[in-house]
Enzyme design. Structure first.
Site, PDB file in Angstrom:
ATOM      1  N   SER A   1      41.909  39.485  42.544  1.00 16.03           N
ATOM      2  CA  SER A   1      41.321  38.285  41.942  1.00 16.03           C
ATOM      3  C   SER A   1      42.099  37.880  40.688  1.00 16.03           C
ATOM      4  O   SER A   1      42.520  36.729  40.530  1.00 16.03           O
ATOM      5  CB  SER A   1      39.851  38.579  41.609  1.00 16.03           C
TER       6      SER A   1
ATOM      7  N   HIS B   1      46.174  37.852  29.762  1.00 16.08           N
ATOM      8  CA  HIS B   1      44.848  37.785  30.381  1.00 16.08           C
ATOM      9  C   HIS B   1      43.970  38.866  29.781  1.00 16.08           C
ATOM     10  O   HIS B   1      44.419  39.979  29.533  1.00 16.08           O
ATOM     11  CB  HIS B   1      44.963  37.994  31.904  1.00 16.08           C
TER      12      HIS B   1
ATOM     13  N   ARG C   1      31.086  37.782  45.728  1.00 21.25           N
ATOM     14  CA  ARG C   1      31.015  39.141  45.148  1.00 21.25           C
ATOM     15  C   ARG C   1      29.926  39.210  44.088  1.00 21.25           C
ATOM     16  O   ARG C   1      29.238  40.217  43.956  1.00 21.25           O
ATOM     17  CB  ARG C   1      32.366  39.513  44.536  1.00 21.25           C
TER      18      ARG C   1
ATOM     19  N   ASP D   1      39.951  32.701  45.678  1.00 16.64           N
ATOM     20  CA  ASP D   1      39.256  33.519  44.670  1.00 16.64           C
ATOM     21  C   ASP D   1      37.944  32.874  44.254  1.00 16.64           C
ATOM     22  O   ASP D   1      36.956  33.571  44.028  1.00 16.64           O
ATOM     23  CB  ASP D   1      40.142  33.749  43.446  1.00 16.64           C
TER      24      ASP D   1
ATOM     25  N   LYS E   1      45.555  34.814  40.428  1.00 17.27           N
ATOM     26  CA  LYS E   1      45.526  33.661  39.512  1.00 17.27           C
ATOM     27  C   LYS E   1      46.682  33.717  38.515  1.00 17.27           C
ATOM     28  O   LYS E   1      47.307  32.698  38.221  1.00 17.27           O
ATOM     29  CB  LYS E   1      44.180  33.629  38.762  1.00 17.27           C
TER      30      LYS E   1
HETATM   31  N1  URA Z   1      37.858  38.591  36.386  1.00 21.34           N
HETATM   32  C1  URA Z   1      38.349  37.986  37.477  1.00 21.34           C
HETATM   33  O1  URA Z   1      39.003  36.957  37.385  1.00 21.34           O
HETATM   34  N2  URA Z   1      38.117  38.573  38.674  1.00 21.34           N
HETATM   35  C2  URA Z   1      37.405  39.702  38.834  1.00 21.34           C
HETATM   36  O2  URA Z   1      37.229  40.172  39.929  1.00 21.34           O
HETATM   37  C3  URA Z   1      36.896  40.303  37.671  1.00 21.34           C
HETATM   38  C4  URA Z   1      37.152  39.711  36.467  1.00 21.34           C
END
Ligand code: URA
Length: 434
Positions: A183, A82, A168, A161, A187
């Protein structure tokens, strides 16, 4: 249980219990808790923070708010990567085939780009016919057969999320470490990989502006990953200038192919080798980062990484001939060189602004619904530290019309800062957190 009590507790600096966090995430996902209460909670968390137990509970509750992917039908250790989002970040296109060519399984879920940062799915769609909308069955089969598959995030993955991130975004509550950690990790955990390697960016083009903030985020991400039973490592990298030279979609694919062919070295290759080496060491297929890097370099030298990319493209319906003949990738109608009006040494290239130019050319999305032009973008010819003569080309603009190209060229000149004195290139890989 009442959300008002939970709000008062967090406002006063208390720690929410596991049950309270579950109640809040379940209630918000089902629409039983309104946006205004959840917004207030995000602000209270941003101001008061969360301890490690709360962050883990929040991550696990979010992960279980929807479907999770069970990768057990895939044999062997499965790895995923990621990135916290960068400009010109085409690492997945290089790293995943390289690692898969060493025998480690890559089972990756990817997203589309939004705003000034691009997404791996959009880039891969530069191969005509390529689809990431594949079934779980095809995903599992491809990873078992060829060692690699990349699918789009399913709608049911971590619905909490999707709702919380949208909130947010409009309530000034994105830059909170526990909210970012929960967050991202909800995932990644829901996507099922055993090994997760994170590329945490810091600098102008990233939302963690300093190395210290990025290190705190990286430690939070890896700790939560490990507490959830996964192997995790993070690499902190500089985003004070775009990554590599190309920013766009097809232009980035072309650059990724050049790296896989061994034609481009530098920071981009170094990052892919480092991330890949961390994956292999965490997976236990190599003992040290240095040994793993050598094994990865070998996949470039013997052509197996490039062949793996071609296999991936073919297996997901794409025209794999473009891997060996990049003239088959989408080509922009107009290209325009951008001559420098100044001379000196490049001191800075504003990454975010370059990303925005690519977006204005049509290569990125202003909203989730926008469609994009895969052929457009920017290819830089100069990076930080390079000497530039007046009139020398700083970049090539790839555009759909000469008006757009001219406008982009004007904007690009503003992205460069020069110094009369030689500039030392900043360390690109700042820290490895394992
Ligand atoms: N990327 C995400 O998936 N979530 C966040 O809060 C910030 C960056």
């Amino acid at each position: 249980m009442q959300m008002t009590d939970l709000l008062a507790k967090k406002r006063d600096g208390g720690a929410l219990s596991t049950e309270e966090i579950e109640f809040m995430i379940r209630g918000y996902t089902r629409g039983e808790i309104p946006d205004y209460q959840m917004s207030a909670m995000c602000m209270a968390i941003l101001l008061r923070g969360m301890d490690e137990r709360e962050t883990l509970d929040l991550t696990m509750s979010m992960m279980h708010s929807g479907e999770t992917l069970d990768l057990s039908p895939i044999h062997g250790v499965k790895a995923d990567k990621h990135s916290t989002g960068g400009v010109g970040d085409k690492t997945s296109l290089i790293l995943c085939p390289m690692v898969a060519a060493t025998g480690l399984k890559i089972a990756k879920m990817s997203g589309r780009g939004l705003g000034h940062t691009g997404g791996t799915i959009d880039k891969l769609e530069s191969f005509s016919g390529f689809s990431t909308a594949i079934s779980e069955e095809t995903f599992f089969r491809n990873v078992n057969d060829i060692g690699i598959a990349i699918m789009g995030q399913t709608a049911d993955l971590v619905p909490a999320d999707k709702k919380i991130y949208a909130l947010r975004d409009v309530t000034g509550t994105v830059p909170s470490i526990p909210l970012i950690v929960s967050s991202i990790m909800s995932k990644k955990l829901a996507s099922g990989a055993d090994v997760i390697v994170l590329d945490v960016k810091c600098g102008d083009g990233a939302f963690m502006k300093t190395e210290a903030q990025a290190a705190e985020l990286a430690r939070g991400l890896t700790r939560i990953g490990r507490l959830a039973g996964r192997k995790c490592a993070a690499v902190i990298t500089d985003m004070d200038q775009p990554l590599g030279y190309a920013v766009g979609n097809a232009v980035e694919v072309k650059e990724a192919i050049a790296v896989l062919r061994g034609e481009e070295k530098g920071d981009l290759l170094e990052l892919c080798l480092t991330l890949g080496a961390c994956m292999m060491v965490e997976a236990g297929t190599e003992w040290s980062v240095e040994e793993a890097k050598l094994a990865l370099m070998q996949t470039i030298e013997d052509g197996s990484a490039l062949a793996k990319l071609a296999q991936l493209v073919r297996a997901q319906g794409g025209d794999a001939r473009a891997v060996y003949d990049t003239s088959l990738l989408p080509q922009a109608k107009v290209t325009l060189e951008v001559p420098s009006e100044k001379e000196g040494y490049v001191n800075r290239i504003h990454a975010e602004k370059v990303g925005l130019i690519s977006m204005h050319l049509g290569g990125g999305r202003a909203t989730k619904e926008s469609s994009i032009d895969l052929s457009v973008g920017v290819v830089l010819h100069k990076k930080v530290g390079d000497a530039v003569q007046s009139g020398e080309s700083l970049a090539t603009i790839h555009a759909s019309s000469s008006e757009k190209a001219q406008e982009a060229a004007r904007m690009l000149l503003e992205c460069f800062e020069f110094s009369a004195e030689p500039v030392t290139r900043p360390a690109f890989i700042k820290q490895i957190i394992r």
